[in-house]
Design an enzyme around this catalytic site. Sequence first.
Site, PDB file in Angstrom:
ATOM      1  NE  ARG A 266      -3.691  -2.324   2.376  1.00 54.82           N
ATOM      2  CZ  ARG A 266      -4.608  -2.610   3.301  1.00 54.82           C
ATOM      3  NH1 ARG A 266      -4.822  -1.731   4.275  1.00 54.82           N
ATOM      4  NH2 ARG A 266      -5.285  -3.727   3.250  1.00 54.82           N
ATOM      5  NE  ARG A 281      -1.176   4.877   9.228  1.00 53.33           N
ATOM      6  CZ  ARG A 281      -2.470   4.549   9.271  1.00 53.33           C
ATOM      7  NH1 ARG A 281      -3.057   4.083   8.202  1.00 53.33           N
ATOM      8  NH2 ARG A 281      -3.160   4.690  10.394  1.00 53.33           N
ATOM      9  CD  GLU A 353      -7.930  -1.851  11.118  1.00 53.89           C
ATOM     10  OE1 GLU A 353      -7.858  -2.985  10.619  1.00 53.89           O
ATOM     11  OE2 GLU A 353      -7.443  -0.840  10.585  1.00 53.89           O
ATOM     12  CB  SER A 356     -11.649  -3.846   8.698  1.00 50.28           C
ATOM     13  OG  SER A 356     -11.317  -2.675   9.397  1.00 50.28           O
ATOM     14  NE  ARG A 395      -1.952  -1.597  11.875  1.00 47.48           N
ATOM     15  CZ  ARG A 395      -2.661  -0.491  11.845  1.00 47.48           C
ATOM     16  NH1 ARG A 395      -3.799  -0.406  12.533  1.00 47.48           N
ATOM     17  NH2 ARG A 395      -2.268   0.546  11.142  1.00 47.48           N
TER      18      ARG A 395
END
Length: 429
Positions: A266, A281, A353, A356, A395
């Site tokens: 990403r 990130r 988070e 999701s 994470r």
Amino acid sequence: MLDIKWIRENPQGLEQALIKRGAQADEASSLVQSVLEADEARRSHLTKLQEAQSRQKTISKEIGQAMGAGDKEKAEALKAEVGELKRFVQEGEAAERDLDANLLNILAGIPNVPLEDVPVGADENDNVELRRFGEPREMDGAKEHYELGEALGMMDFERAARLSGARFTVLSGPLARLERALGQFMLDLHTQEHGYTEVQPPLLVRDDALFGTGQLPKFSEDLFKAGDHHWLIPTAEVPLTNLVREEILEKEKLPLRFTALTPCFRSEAGSAGRDTRGMLRQHQFYKVELVSITDADSAIAEHERMTECAETVLKKLELPFRTMTLCTGDMGFGARKTYDIEVWLPGQNAYREISSCSVCGDFQGRRMNARHRASGEKQTQFVHTLNGSGTALGRALIAVMENYQNADGSITVPTALRPYMGGVEKIGG
């Protein structure tokens, strides 16, 4: 992508859905009007085209009749009309393609319609807590993962920067093995206990695959392009969901459940200045993805099931977490409803988070032209799709490091991971 027939019949419903998602009233009204106008232009043109084609067939018969009656003048006039109609049809078919493309382009930029029970809100501050698991452990001076990793000499950001730039990490030794153990543990859990089929998909996909799941054309800036028509996957959701593109599935064999452990890529285009330290990130990270392909009647129950599967990962790792229902303004483009699972990070003294889980209705099925049909029936329906993280490895590694850190800087290996670590109980110390 939304059903144009539904939009045609529910323009105010779409307008309200866009406002719930954060659009201004005039912006929502303008978008709805533009799609209705594009639809009307296309339908009006198709009507004229069909009338011309019908007239062509009628004239062909009339020419034969005129020739048979010896009326050469009338026959020649009819032939001239046929020529004009033929030119109109040829030009009209090209215009039809342009009108189709224009309507598709507008529809492709419209987000999915939230379910009625999704809380209305502007951003993450309006998300609603659904449940919690576990209590954060009392710690004095809890360190963040990058402090622990660098002190152990097993997490190197400087070398990664020399290799690839910012937002990359080099893991080594037992920490690298711990991340691999997390992936193996998650795959085994989802395949052996949760009924998912493991897939090893391509990491490069074509434009139409990303269109199918909704990343293109709207979110191209978030992706890494690799050649004229190939892109690195931002998540395994893309290849896993597109496994059924352009197919008609047997309804009786649904749901299909897929899982994959892949790297994800990403650009993080919209996250400048956010989480610049550590592994939270990254441009490249590993994730175990969950995807379900089902029908309208089963989708909501499947969403609850998928979320429970992701939660089970954290329960078995004995990591405190909370599950949030995202508000309309914080949901992803293709989702109708989303649960975020947020794991506790003592180094940040915050929940962050880690997964999701979204139900997308037939939004992606329509974009992929993926359908199902019940045995003995002719009518097909678009499939309903769901996707979720089961979970993000980076994470999860951060959460394990911070929650299992010891005063001497060592990290206790969670019981569930020890079989994957050759029985190792502690890293460092």
